[in-house]
Write a protein that holds these residues in place. Structure first.
Motif, PDB file in Angstrom:
ATOM      1  N   GLU A 120      56.666  38.084  36.236  1.00 36.41           N
ATOM      2  CA  GLU A 120      56.851  36.629  36.255  1.00 36.41           C
ATOM      3  C   GLU A 120      57.911  36.231  37.264  1.00 36.41           C
ATOM      4  N   ALA A 121      59.004  37.022  37.322  1.00 36.29           N
ATOM      5  CA  ALA A 121      60.072  36.723  38.287  1.00 36.29           C
ATOM      6  C   ALA A 121      59.565  36.879  39.718  1.00 36.29           C
ATOM      7  N   MET A 122      58.739  37.886  39.969  1.00 36.46           N
ATOM      8  CA  MET A 122      58.204  38.094  41.319  1.00 36.46           C
ATOM      9  C   MET A 122      57.272  36.960  41.725  1.00 36.46           C
ATOM     10  N   VAL A 123      56.482  36.472  40.784  1.00 34.25           N
ATOM     11  CA  VAL A 123      55.580  35.362  41.081  1.00 34.25           C
ATOM     12  C   VAL A 123      56.368  34.096  41.365  1.00 34.25           C
ATOM     13  N   ARG A 124      57.388  33.825  40.533  1.00 27.73           N
ATOM     14  CA  ARG A 124      58.206  32.614  40.723  1.00 27.73           C
ATOM     15  C   ARG A 124      58.935  32.639  42.059  1.00 27.73           C
ATOM     16  N   GLU A 125      59.419  33.808  42.454  1.00 29.27           N
ATOM     17  CA  GLU A 125      60.216  33.920  43.684  1.00 29.27           C
ATOM     18  C   GLU A 125      59.359  34.144  44.923  1.00 29.27           C
ATOM     19  N   GLY A 126      58.043  34.295  44.740  1.00 30.82           N
ATOM     20  CA  GLY A 126      57.160  34.522  45.886  1.00 30.82           C
ATOM     21  C   GLY A 126      57.441  35.851  46.552  1.00 30.82           C
ATOM     22  N   ALA A 127      57.428  36.923  45.803  1.00 31.24           N
ATOM     23  CA  ALA A 127      57.741  38.257  46.323  1.00 31.24           C
ATOM     24  C   ALA A 127      56.809  38.638  47.461  1.00 31.24           C
ATOM     25  N   GLY A 128      57.363  39.399  48.411  1.00 30.63           N
ATOM     26  CA  GLY A 128      56.592  39.839  49.559  1.00 30.63           C
ATOM     27  C   GLY A 128      55.851  41.142  49.296  1.00 30.63           C
ATOM     28  N   LEU A 129      55.191  41.642  50.330  1.00 27.13           N
ATOM     29  CA  LEU A 129      54.393  42.861  50.182  1.00 27.13           C
ATOM     30  C   LEU A 129      55.260  44.070  49.820  1.00 27.13           C
ATOM     31  N   ALA A 130      56.458  44.155  50.403  1.00 29.02           N
ATOM     32  CA  ALA A 130      57.325  45.306  50.127  1.00 29.02           C
ATOM     33  C   ALA A 130      57.708  45.355  48.653  1.00 29.02           C
ATOM     34  N   GLN A 131      58.037  44.196  48.067  1.00 26.05           N
ATOM     35  CA  GLN A 131      58.405  44.159  46.655  1.00 26.05           C
ATOM     36  C   GLN A 131      57.226  44.509  45.753  1.00 26.05           C
ATOM     37  N   TRP A 132      56.036  44.032  46.141  1.00 21.17           N
ATOM     38  CA  TRP A 132      54.854  44.362  45.339  1.00 21.17           C
ATOM     39  C   TRP A 132      54.514  45.849  45.437  1.00 21.17           C
ATOM     40  N   ARG A 133      54.719  46.448  46.596  1.00 31.45           N
ATOM     41  CA  ARG A 133      54.457  47.886  46.735  1.00 31.45           C
ATOM     42  C   ARG A 133      55.395  48.690  45.844  1.00 31.45           C
ATOM     43  N   SER A 134      56.652  48.277  45.787  1.00 34.86           N
ATOM     44  CA  SER A 134      57.611  48.962  44.913  1.00 34.86           C
ATOM     45  C   SER A 134      57.234  48.793  43.443  1.00 34.86           C
ATOM     46  N   TRP A 135      56.754  47.598  43.110  1.00 38.42           N
ATOM     47  CA  TRP A 135      56.384  47.341  41.716  1.00 38.42           C
ATOM     48  C   TRP A 135      55.185  48.174  41.296  1.00 38.42           C
ATOM     49  N   LEU A 136      54.266  48.443  42.236  1.00 38.98           N
ATOM     50  CA  LEU A 136      53.072  49.217  41.913  1.00 38.98           C
ATOM     51  C   LEU A 136      53.400  50.633  41.433  1.00 38.98           C
ATOM     52  N   LEU A 137      54.607  51.106  41.746  1.00 40.56           N
ATOM     53  CA  LEU A 137      55.025  52.447  41.315  1.00 40.56           C
ATOM     54  C   LEU A 137      55.717  52.434  39.962  1.00 40.56           C
ATOM     55  N   SER A 138      55.877  51.252  39.381  1.00 36.44           N
ATOM     56  CA  SER A 138      56.564  51.153  38.103  1.00 36.44           C
ATOM     57  C   SER A 138      55.612  51.428  36.946  1.00 36.44           C
ATOM     58  N   ASP A 139      56.181  51.555  35.736  1.00 34.15           N
ATOM     59  CA  ASP A 139      55.360  51.831  34.555  1.00 34.15           C
ATOM     60  C   ASP A 139      54.560  50.605  34.106  1.00 34.15           C
ATOM     61  N   THR A 140      55.002  49.423  34.503  1.00 38.27           N
ATOM     62  CA  THR A 140      54.321  48.196  34.090  1.00 38.27           C
ATOM     63  C   THR A 140      53.026  47.981  34.865  1.00 38.27           C
ATOM     64  N   ALA A 141      52.980  48.471  36.086  1.00 44.01           N
ATOM     65  CA  ALA A 141      51.853  48.197  36.977  1.00 44.01           C
ATOM     66  C   ALA A 141      50.488  48.557  36.393  1.00 44.01           C
ATOM     67  N   PRO A 142      50.298  49.763  35.816  1.00 39.08           N
ATOM     68  CA  PRO A 142      48.952  50.092  35.319  1.00 39.08           C
ATOM     69  C   PRO A 142      48.430  49.113  34.285  1.00 39.08           C
ATOM     70  N   ALA A 143      49.275  48.705  33.358  1.00 39.90           N
ATOM     71  CA  ALA A 143      48.829  47.775  32.316  1.00 39.90           C
ATOM     72  C   ALA A 143      48.410  46.438  32.913  1.00 39.90           C
ATOM     73  N   VAL A 144      49.230  45.900  33.817  1.00 40.17           N
ATOM     74  CA  VAL A 144      48.921  44.604  34.417  1.00 40.17           C
ATOM     75  C   VAL A 144      47.685  44.693  35.300  1.00 40.17           C
ATOM     76  N   LEU A 145      47.575  45.764  36.068  1.00 42.40           N
ATOM     77  CA  LEU A 145      46.422  45.916  36.962  1.00 42.40           C
ATOM     78  C   LEU A 145      45.114  46.044  36.168  1.00 42.40           C
ATOM     79  N   ILE A 146      45.138  46.804  35.100  1.00 40.14           N
ATOM     80  CA  ILE A 146      43.946  46.927  34.253  1.00 40.14           C
ATOM     81  C   ILE A 146      43.580  45.572  33.657  1.00 40.14           C
ATOM     82  N   GLY A 147      44.598  44.866  33.158  1.00 39.21           N
ATOM     83  CA  GLY A 147      44.356  43.552  32.577  1.00 39.21           C
ATOM     84  C   GLY A 147      43.825  42.559  33.590  1.00 39.21           C
ATOM     85  N   LEU A 148      44.398  42.562  34.805  1.00 44.20           N
ATOM     86  CA  LEU A 148      43.931  41.653  35.848  1.00 44.20           C
ATOM     87  C   LEU A 148      42.509  41.996  36.280  1.00 44.20           C
ATOM     88  N   PHE A 149      42.212  43.284  36.389  1.00 46.50           N
ATOM     89  CA  PHE A 149      40.881  43.696  36.832  1.00 46.50           C
ATOM     90  C   PHE A 149      39.806  43.259  35.830  1.00 46.50           C
TER      91      PHE A 149
END
Length: 217
Positions: A120-149
């Motif tokens: 939510e913080a990344m969306v509000r702040e308009g995170a760039g590609l570098a921040q999203w790439r770092s987030w993809l390596l976190s533990d939260t990413a799989p759950a959100v990606l599955i849910g979004l897909f």
């Protein structure tokens, strides 16, 4: 209902990028030379809406959605401007209130424990590609990606069939209106033909000629 559809159509038209704007983008410029990707037909419109819905929900990274929609429209032969407009279904309001909470709920049902606050913080702040790439390596990413897909696939299918229904409804309404106007046009044409025929009769011509003679006298 017609007023709601009119407003929805006006909103989509306002969000559509123009041909010149797509041509100015170095990523979408190659597609502007393919006119079939810009036609509004009964096949390209539902496909464009479905593509835009999928990319709009699944790809939350700013600047990627329009390019992603254009790329995906090529194999699916969808309408690019319409797909690009539909991607705006995900905006800071809908993303924070609907899309992300639903994605986390879906992802956590698979046994994950996602932390939605970071996303939510990344969306509000308009995170760039570098921040999203770092987030993809976190533990939260799989759950959100599955849910979004899953959410984007369901939304794409629903929007495809709803758009097909709306297209048939709109075309059928136009045909009914045309058939309703046809008898009146036929009556007007008959009246015009009768009037023209009457003015062309010998008696009518003689009357006109007599009137002209009297006027000269």
């Amino acid at each position: 209902m017609s007023d709601l559809l009119h407003r929805l159509g006006a909103w989509l038209h306002g969000q559509m990028p123009t041909h010149a704007q797509l041509e100015a983008n170095r990523f979408t410029a190659p597609f502007t030379r393919r006119p079939e990707l810009f036609r509004f037909t009964r096949r390209s419109v539902p496909r464009g809406v479905a593509v835009g819905m999928f990319i709009g929900i699944f790809a939350l990274i700013p600047g990627v959605q329009i390019v992603g929609a254009a790329l995906m429209c090529v194999p699916f032969r969808g309408n690019i401007p319409l797909a690009a407009a539909v991607t705006f279904i995900s905006n800071p309001v809908t993303t924070l209130l609907i899309i992300l909470p639903l994605a986390v709920a879906i992802g956590n049902s698979f046994g994950y424990h996602a932390d939605i606050a970071t996303v939510e913080a990344m969306v509000r702040e308009g995170a760039g590609l570098a921040q999203w790439r770092s987030w993809l390596l976190s533990d939260t990413a799989p759950a959100v990606l599955i849910g979004l897909f899953i959410q984007s696939i369901v939304a794409a299918f629903l929007s495809y069939f709803l758009t097909m229904w709306f297209w048939r409804y709109w075309i059928g309404r136009k045909h009914r209106a045309r058939r309703h106007r046809a008898p009146f046009r036929h009556a007007e044409n008959e009246a015009a033909s009768i009037s023209l025929a009457a003015s062309s009769t010998p008696a009518a011509k003689a009357s006109v000629k007599t009137g002209d003679t009297e006027g000269i006298a």
